[in-house]
Motif scaffolding. Structure first.
Motif, PDB file in Angstrom:
ATOM      1  N   PHE A  37       0.868  -1.175   0.000  1.00  0.00           N
ATOM      2  CA  PHE A  37       0.000   0.000   0.000  1.00  0.00           C
ATOM      3  C   PHE A  37       0.908   1.229   0.000  1.00  0.00           C
ATOM      4  N   ALA A  38       0.940   1.899  -1.139  1.00  0.00           N
ATOM      5  CA  ALA A  38       1.830   3.035  -1.331  1.00  0.00           C
ATOM      6  C   ALA A  38       1.078   4.325  -1.005  1.00  0.00           C
ATOM      7  N   PHE A  39       1.482   4.979   0.080  1.00  0.00           N
ATOM      8  CA  PHE A  39       0.867   6.238   0.487  1.00  0.00           C
ATOM      9  C   PHE A  39       1.573   7.396  -0.218  1.00  0.00           C
ATOM     10  N   ASP A  40       0.780   8.333  -0.725  1.00  0.00           N
ATOM     11  CA  ASP A  40       1.369   9.538  -1.309  1.00  0.00           C
ATOM     12  C   ASP A  40       0.273  10.576  -1.513  1.00  0.00           C
ATOM     13  N   LEU A  41       0.675  11.772  -1.913  1.00  0.00           N
ATOM     14  CA  LEU A  41      -0.289  12.830  -2.184  1.00  0.00           C
ATOM     15  C   LEU A  41      -0.985  12.555  -3.516  1.00  0.00           C
ATOM     16  N   PRO A  42      -2.226  13.009  -3.658  1.00  0.00           N
ATOM     17  CA  PRO A  42      -2.986  12.717  -4.892  1.00  0.00           C
ATOM     18  C   PRO A  42      -2.258  13.128  -6.167  1.00  0.00           C
ATOM     19  N   ALA A  43      -1.612  14.288  -6.171  1.00  0.00           N
ATOM     20  CA  ALA A  43      -0.919  14.747  -7.382  1.00  0.00           C
ATOM     21  C   ALA A  43       0.201  13.800  -7.773  1.00  0.00           C
ATOM     22  N   SER A  44       0.896  13.232  -6.797  1.00  0.00           N
ATOM     23  CA  SER A  44       1.974  12.286  -7.087  1.00  0.00           C
ATOM     24  C   SER A  44       1.422  10.956  -7.578  1.00  0.00           C
ATOM     25  N   ILE A  45       0.313  10.536  -6.998  1.00  0.00           N
ATOM     26  CA  ILE A  45      -0.296   9.270  -7.404  1.00  0.00           C
ATOM     27  C   ILE A  45      -0.787   9.339  -8.847  1.00  0.00           C
ATOM     28  N   GLU A  46      -1.290  10.494  -9.247  1.00  0.00           N
ATOM     29  CA  GLU A  46      -1.785  10.662 -10.618  1.00  0.00           C
ATOM     30  C   GLU A  46      -0.683  10.444 -11.651  1.00  0.00           C
ATOM     31  N   GLN A  47       0.553  10.743 -11.278  1.00  0.00           N
ATOM     32  CA  GLN A  47       1.676  10.617 -12.212  1.00  0.00           C
ATOM     33  C   GLN A  47       2.375   9.260 -12.112  1.00  0.00           C
ATOM     34  N   ALA A  48       1.961   8.437 -11.155  1.00  0.00           N
ATOM     35  CA  ALA A  48       2.641   7.154 -10.925  1.00  0.00           C
ATOM     36  C   ALA A  48       2.173   6.101 -11.930  1.00  0.00           C
ATOM     37  N   ALA A  49       3.111   5.281 -12.363  1.00  0.00           N
ATOM     38  CA  ALA A  49       2.771   4.175 -13.254  1.00  0.00           C
ATOM     39  C   ALA A  49       2.251   3.004 -12.425  1.00  0.00           C
ATOM     40  N   PRO A  50       1.252   2.278 -12.931  1.00  0.00           N
ATOM     41  CA  PRO A  50       0.750   1.104 -12.198  1.00  0.00           C
ATOM     42  C   PRO A  50       1.840   0.063 -12.002  1.00  0.00           C
ATOM     43  N   VAL A  51       1.870  -0.537 -10.821  1.00  0.00           N
ATOM     44  CA  VAL A  51       2.843  -1.580 -10.501  1.00  0.00           C
ATOM     45  C   VAL A  51       2.087  -2.774  -9.940  1.00  0.00           C
ATOM     46  N   PRO A  52       2.255  -3.963 -10.494  1.00  0.00           N
ATOM     47  CA  PRO A  52       1.557  -5.142  -9.974  1.00  0.00           C
ATOM     48  C   PRO A  52       1.839  -5.346  -8.489  1.00  0.00           C
ATOM     49  N   GLY A  53       0.782  -5.540  -7.728  1.00  0.00           N
ATOM     50  CA  GLY A  53       0.937  -5.777  -6.299  1.00  0.00           C
ATOM     51  C   GLY A  53       0.986  -4.525  -5.452  1.00  0.00           C
ATOM     52  N   VAL A  54       0.922  -3.360  -6.099  1.00  0.00           N
ATOM     53  CA  VAL A  54       0.985  -2.088  -5.369  1.00  0.00           C
ATOM     54  C   VAL A  54      -0.337  -1.343  -5.520  1.00  0.00           C
ATOM     55  N   GLN A  55      -0.932  -0.995  -4.403  1.00  0.00           N
ATOM     56  CA  GLN A  55      -2.165  -0.205  -4.392  1.00  0.00           C
ATOM     57  C   GLN A  55      -1.846   1.182  -3.838  1.00  0.00           C
ATOM     58  N   TYR A  56      -2.161   2.212  -4.624  1.00  0.00           N
ATOM     59  CA  TYR A  56      -1.881   3.579  -4.193  1.00  0.00           C
ATOM     60  C   TYR A  56      -3.020   4.098  -3.328  1.00  0.00           C
ATOM     61  N   VAL A  57      -2.653   4.747  -2.229  1.00  0.00           N
ATOM     62  CA  VAL A  57      -3.629   5.294  -1.294  1.00  0.00           C
ATOM     63  C   VAL A  57      -3.268   6.751  -1.029  1.00  0.00           C
ATOM     64  N   ALA A  58      -4.219   7.653  -1.264  1.00  0.00           N
ATOM     65  CA  ALA A  58      -3.971   9.083  -1.052  1.00  0.00           C
ATOM     66  C   ALA A  58      -3.890   9.375   0.445  1.00  0.00           C
ATOM     67  N   VAL A  59      -2.689   9.692   0.912  1.00  0.00           N
ATOM     68  CA  VAL A  59      -2.462   9.962   2.332  1.00  0.00           C
ATOM     69  C   VAL A  59      -1.441  11.087   2.461  1.00  0.00           C
ATOM     70  N   ASP A  60      -1.780  12.086   3.251  1.00  0.00           N
ATOM     71  CA  ASP A  60      -0.838  13.119   3.662  1.00  0.00           C
ATOM     72  C   ASP A  60      -0.299  12.704   5.025  1.00  0.00           C
ATOM     73  N   VAL A  61       0.996  12.440   5.121  1.00  0.00           N
ATOM     74  CA  VAL A  61       1.544  11.893   6.364  1.00  0.00           C
ATOM     75  C   VAL A  61       1.462  12.874   7.527  1.00  0.00           C
ATOM     76  N   THR A  62       1.184  14.138   7.238  1.00  0.00           N
ATOM     77  CA  THR A  62       1.042  15.112   8.324  1.00  0.00           C
ATOM     78  C   THR A  62      -0.379  15.158   8.872  1.00  0.00           C
ATOM     79  N   ASP A  63      -1.292  14.416   8.253  1.00  0.00           N
ATOM     80  CA  ASP A  63      -2.689  14.394   8.685  1.00  0.00           C
ATOM     81  C   ASP A  63      -2.956  13.089   9.437  1.00  0.00           C
ATOM     82  N   PRO A  64      -3.116  13.146  10.758  1.00  0.00           N
ATOM     83  CA  PRO A  64      -3.292  11.914  11.543  1.00  0.00           C
ATOM     84  C   PRO A  64      -4.492  11.082  11.117  1.00  0.00           C
TER      85      PRO A  64
END
Length: 252
Positions: free
Chosen positions: A33-60
């Motif tokens: 589960f790959a956490f990142d900001l939405p803008a970064s996830i939009e530019q990420a290439a799909p990777v088998p076995g990896v699910q992108y989750v929109a998370v700001d690490v500063t937001d509890p």
């Protein structure tokens, strides 16, 4: 600890060190589960076995929700890797005046507080899993930097935040030992990340020339390989490992 058929969280997982780590864990058989900001996830290439989750690490709340998603599946959550970070440069006293306190606080909030928050909430879920051999339940790998030791001009905020990650390593390992969770940190040197892709080849060659050996920039895949070692080696705990080709940064 084997990562096959387990769940793993990787922050900053859409690019750079995080993307390489997420891909390496997935290739090893983990559900990532790959956490990142939405803008970064939009530019990420799909990777088998990896699910992108929109998370700001500063937001509890976002972190708690993301960890909940990672822990909710059939595979037990056993790994958390913190790669999310920022590194704006600013002198304590510069031409435009004193260091912006808001910038300093933001860097510490993302790099140090974000790391602590993800580690803590992930550890809560990892601690609830069934124990493995020797009572092991999982591993956390955090990302510092050689700037924690050799901070350069303009790196007061960045070096402070990464020094905090180094200082967090041993007490975190001791706190979580009773739950069977190991904590280690990697302090990378100059690694070929998207940030460096924006500079000239000449500048990159100059950076590489300063590395004793091998005389080149580090690669994200080498960072990911070290993460796997730290996760899978059950007797590595409470340690910060420099990955820098023996580089010691000059003041500038």
């Amino acid at each position: 600890m084997q990562v096959k058929d387990t769940a793993a969280v990787v922050t900053g997982g859409a690019s750079g060190l995080g993307a390489a780590t997420a891909a390496a864990l997935a290739e090893r058989g983990a559900r990532v589960f790959a956490f990142d900001l939405p803008a970064s996830i939009e530019q990420a290439a799909p990777v088998p076995g990896v699910q992108y989750v929109a998370v700001d690490v500063t937001d509890p709340e976002q972190v708690a929700d993301g960890i909940g998603v990672a822990a909710a599946g059939d595979a037990p959550l056993r790994t958390a890797v913190n790669c999310a970070g920022i590194g704006p440069s600013m002198r304590i006293l510069g031409r435009k005046g004193p260091h912006d306190l808001a910038v300093y606080a933001k860097v510490v909030q993302v790099n140090l507080v974000g790391t602590f928050n993800v580690m803590t909430l992930a550890a809560e879920q990892i601690a609830a899993t069934d124990p493995l051999a020797d009572g092991a339940r999982g591993a956390v790998v955090n990302t510092a930097s050689i700037a924690a030791y050799d901070g350069q001009v303009g790196q007061a905020a960045y070096a402070s935040s990464k020094g905090g990650v180094v200082g967090l390593t041993l007490p975190a390992a001791r706190d979580l030992a009773q739950h069977g969770i190991r904590v280690n940190t990697i302090a990378p040197g100059i690694v070929e990340t998207p940030m460096l892709a924006t500079v000239s080849e000449e500048f990159r060659a100059g950076l590489a020339a300063g590395v004793p050996f091998p005389q080149r920039l580090g690669r994200p895949e080498e960072f990911a390989s070290l993460v796997l070692t730290l996760v899978e080696h059950d007797y590595l705990n409470g340690e910060t490992i420099r990955m820098d080709g023996a580089l010691r940064m000059a003041p500038r």
